[in-house]
Design a protein around this motif. Sequence first.
Motif, PDB file in Angstrom:
ATOM      1  N   SER A 111       3.391  -0.071  -8.333  1.00 60.46           N
ATOM      2  CA  SER A 111       2.399  -1.134  -8.206  1.00 60.46           C
ATOM      3  C   SER A 111       3.072  -2.493  -8.099  1.00 60.46           C
ATOM      4  CB  SER A 111       1.451  -1.133  -9.416  1.00 60.46           C
ATOM      5  OG  SER A 111       0.656   0.021  -9.442  1.00 60.46           O
ATOM      6  N   VAL A 112       2.782  -3.198  -7.024  1.00 61.06           N
ATOM      7  CA  VAL A 112       3.190  -4.585  -6.840  1.00 61.06           C
ATOM      8  C   VAL A 112       1.950  -5.357  -6.398  1.00 61.06           C
ATOM      9  CG1 VAL A 112       5.590  -4.033  -6.276  1.00 61.06           C
ATOM     10  CG2 VAL A 112       3.885  -4.151  -4.446  1.00 61.06           C
ATOM     11  N   ARG A 113       2.123  -6.585  -5.982  1.00 62.99           N
ATOM     12  CA  ARG A 113       0.986  -7.365  -5.492  1.00 62.99           C
ATOM     13  C   ARG A 113       1.373  -8.041  -4.191  1.00 62.99           C
ATOM     14  NH1 ARG A 113      -4.074  -9.589  -7.870  1.00 62.99           N
ATOM     15  NH2 ARG A 113      -3.665  -7.742  -9.111  1.00 62.99           N
TER      16      ARG A 113
ATOM     17  N   LEU B 235      11.543   0.106  -1.336  1.00 64.43           N
ATOM     18  CA  LEU B 235      11.403  -1.041  -0.437  1.00 64.43           C
ATOM     19  C   LEU B 235      12.394  -0.952   0.715  1.00 64.43           C
ATOM     20  CD1 LEU B 235      10.143  -3.864   0.125  1.00 64.43           C
ATOM     21  CD2 LEU B 235      12.016  -4.819  -1.241  1.00 64.43           C
ATOM     22  N   THR B 236      13.645  -0.616   0.419  1.00 65.26           N
ATOM     23  CA  THR B 236      14.662  -0.505   1.460  1.00 65.26           C
ATOM     24  C   THR B 236      14.246   0.522   2.512  1.00 65.26           C
ATOM     25  OG1 THR B 236      16.396  -1.130  -0.098  1.00 65.26           O
ATOM     26  CG2 THR B 236      17.086   0.023   1.907  1.00 65.26           C
TER      27      THR B 236
ATOM     28  N   ALA C 158       0.821  -1.207   0.000  1.00 64.51           N
ATOM     29  CA  ALA C 158       0.000   0.000   0.000  1.00 64.51           C
ATOM     30  C   ALA C 158       0.857   1.260   0.000  1.00 64.51           C
ATOM     31  CB  ALA C 158      -0.935  -0.004   1.208  1.00 64.51           C
ATOM     32  N   ALA C 159       1.937   1.261   0.788  1.00 65.21           N
ATOM     33  CA  ALA C 159       2.816   2.423   0.865  1.00 65.21           C
ATOM     34  C   ALA C 159       3.615   2.606  -0.424  1.00 65.21           C
ATOM     35  CB  ALA C 159       3.751   2.296   2.062  1.00 65.21           C
ATOM     36  N   LEU C 160       4.025   1.502  -1.039  1.00 61.63           N
ATOM     37  CA  LEU C 160       4.718   1.610  -2.322  1.00 61.63           C
ATOM     38  C   LEU C 160       3.838   2.329  -3.346  1.00 61.63           C
ATOM     39  CD1 LEU C 160       6.359  -1.922  -2.611  1.00 61.63           C
ATOM     40  CD2 LEU C 160       7.597   0.244  -2.590  1.00 61.63           C
ATOM     41  N   ALA C 161       2.549   1.993  -3.351  1.00 66.32           N
ATOM     42  CA  ALA C 161       1.635   2.620  -4.299  1.00 66.32           C
ATOM     43  C   ALA C 161       1.335   4.063  -3.914  1.00 66.32           C
ATOM     44  CB  ALA C 161       0.345   1.818  -4.385  1.00 66.32           C
ATOM     45  N   ALA C 162       0.959   4.284  -2.656  1.00 67.25           N
ATOM     46  CA  ALA C 162       0.457   5.590  -2.241  1.00 67.25           C
ATOM     47  C   ALA C 162       1.557   6.640  -2.125  1.00 67.25           C
ATOM     48  CB  ALA C 162      -0.275   5.463  -0.912  1.00 67.25           C
ATOM     49  N   GLU C 163       2.759   6.229  -1.737  1.00 72.34           N
ATOM     50  CA  GLU C 163       3.837   7.190  -1.501  1.00 72.34           C
ATOM     51  C   GLU C 163       4.878   7.233  -2.606  1.00 72.34           C
ATOM     52  OE1 GLU C 163       5.506   6.731   2.437  1.00 72.34           O
ATOM     53  OE2 GLU C 163       3.545   6.220   3.283  1.00 72.34           O
TER      54      GLU C 163
END
Length: 449
Positions: A375-377, A417-418, A366-371
Amino acid sequence: MIATDERTPRTRARAARSSRTDAAAAAVGPGPLAALADAGLEVPVLGGGTVRHVNLDVAASAPALDAVVQHVARVLPYYASVHRGSGYPSQATTALVEDARATVARHVGARDDDLVVFTRNTTDALNLLASAVPGETVVLDLEHHANLLPWRSRRVVVGAPTIAATLDALDAELAARPAALVSVTGASNVTGEVLPLERVARLAHARGARLAVDAAQLLPHRRVDLAASGFDYLAFSGHKAYAPFGAGALVGRADWLDAAPPHLAGGGAVESVRLDGVDWKHGADRHEAGTPNVIGIAALARALVELERIGDASRREHEAALTARLHDGLAKVSGVRVLRGFDDADDRLGIATIELERGSVGLVAAALAAEHGISVRAGRFCAHPFLDRVATRANGLRASLGAGSSADDVDRFLDALTRLVADGPAHAYERTPAGWCPRVDDRPRPVID
């Protein structure tokens, strides 16, 4: 650790810096291999501003190739009924569908007497095949649910730590009790590991069984030759092969399909209908009742032609470089474990699924997308038994690459991610029935007229 907090949202400039969208920060490496409909898409991030979208969820559904979008636009004016219309558009549409059938057959190396049946997707194709199998089907535990659930009489071989031992177990299962069909994935949608399919074909045939391959993940990345490899059936989806218009295909031997009940009962599948009975057609028509998805079929065929134009060698080289970059980078992220199915797997697609030592992969996604606009799953990827065997946590986070992926996409993901694993998100999130969501979401929704 992974945790939410109440810190002030970062500014647009900070978001842009953390996402590394400026040209000076972009690392040297492979760029996109093909032009896709989502190229250059800008998405909003929390706190204001936009960033270039990074799509690392192509294993679920891939965006359309530009060539496919343009082809669909050219086809639409001629859209009409198929096979029975007398008008010019109807004749053009009928020719379009049958030409697409020939294109699919050629692309996958079908034998002259194989059928190409158009379906909605891989799941639909495998359900059709399941209705035709005259006996038991043997599968592996690593299968997507589409290749695990449809079989009416099923036996499951639990995978061993190596491919070699797994194939030995499969051979022993077939020796102990014959089966009509072995059905396996071409490449895992969780790990990207590619099975030695020609070996599986020889093993199955030696035990008197046929082989079906779920090529949903494999076909968009690798050229498949059904006849040369010894496959009896092949199932795949357009939406994973850059043609997301709702069509897929089952390609393979005609005898079982001609003997099976029609996949759908209706017009187009019949020779004649009486009040006391019906005479069904044979061949692909038997299983294609109703008006076909002409646009989806045309899009699927055009996507395959475009993948041929790009070339198998170019696709392999592009993906190998990005896959190595992705896995090398993940190995350096503390607190992350990459899932593997087999210790001896030496071939894999551009897919990596990780689990975290601590925290929620759903929150990270969610944070990868919103911030960060990435897009991942997160979840179990419709492969629950496989996750139960290879993972230590309930869910994983999957990043998947495709023809539109670049080195900068990989680097942005690894950087974000890091930071998230080390420091947590910059905004507050809450878990809802729909999953993790920002507590305050100030991103504007797109206006699509």
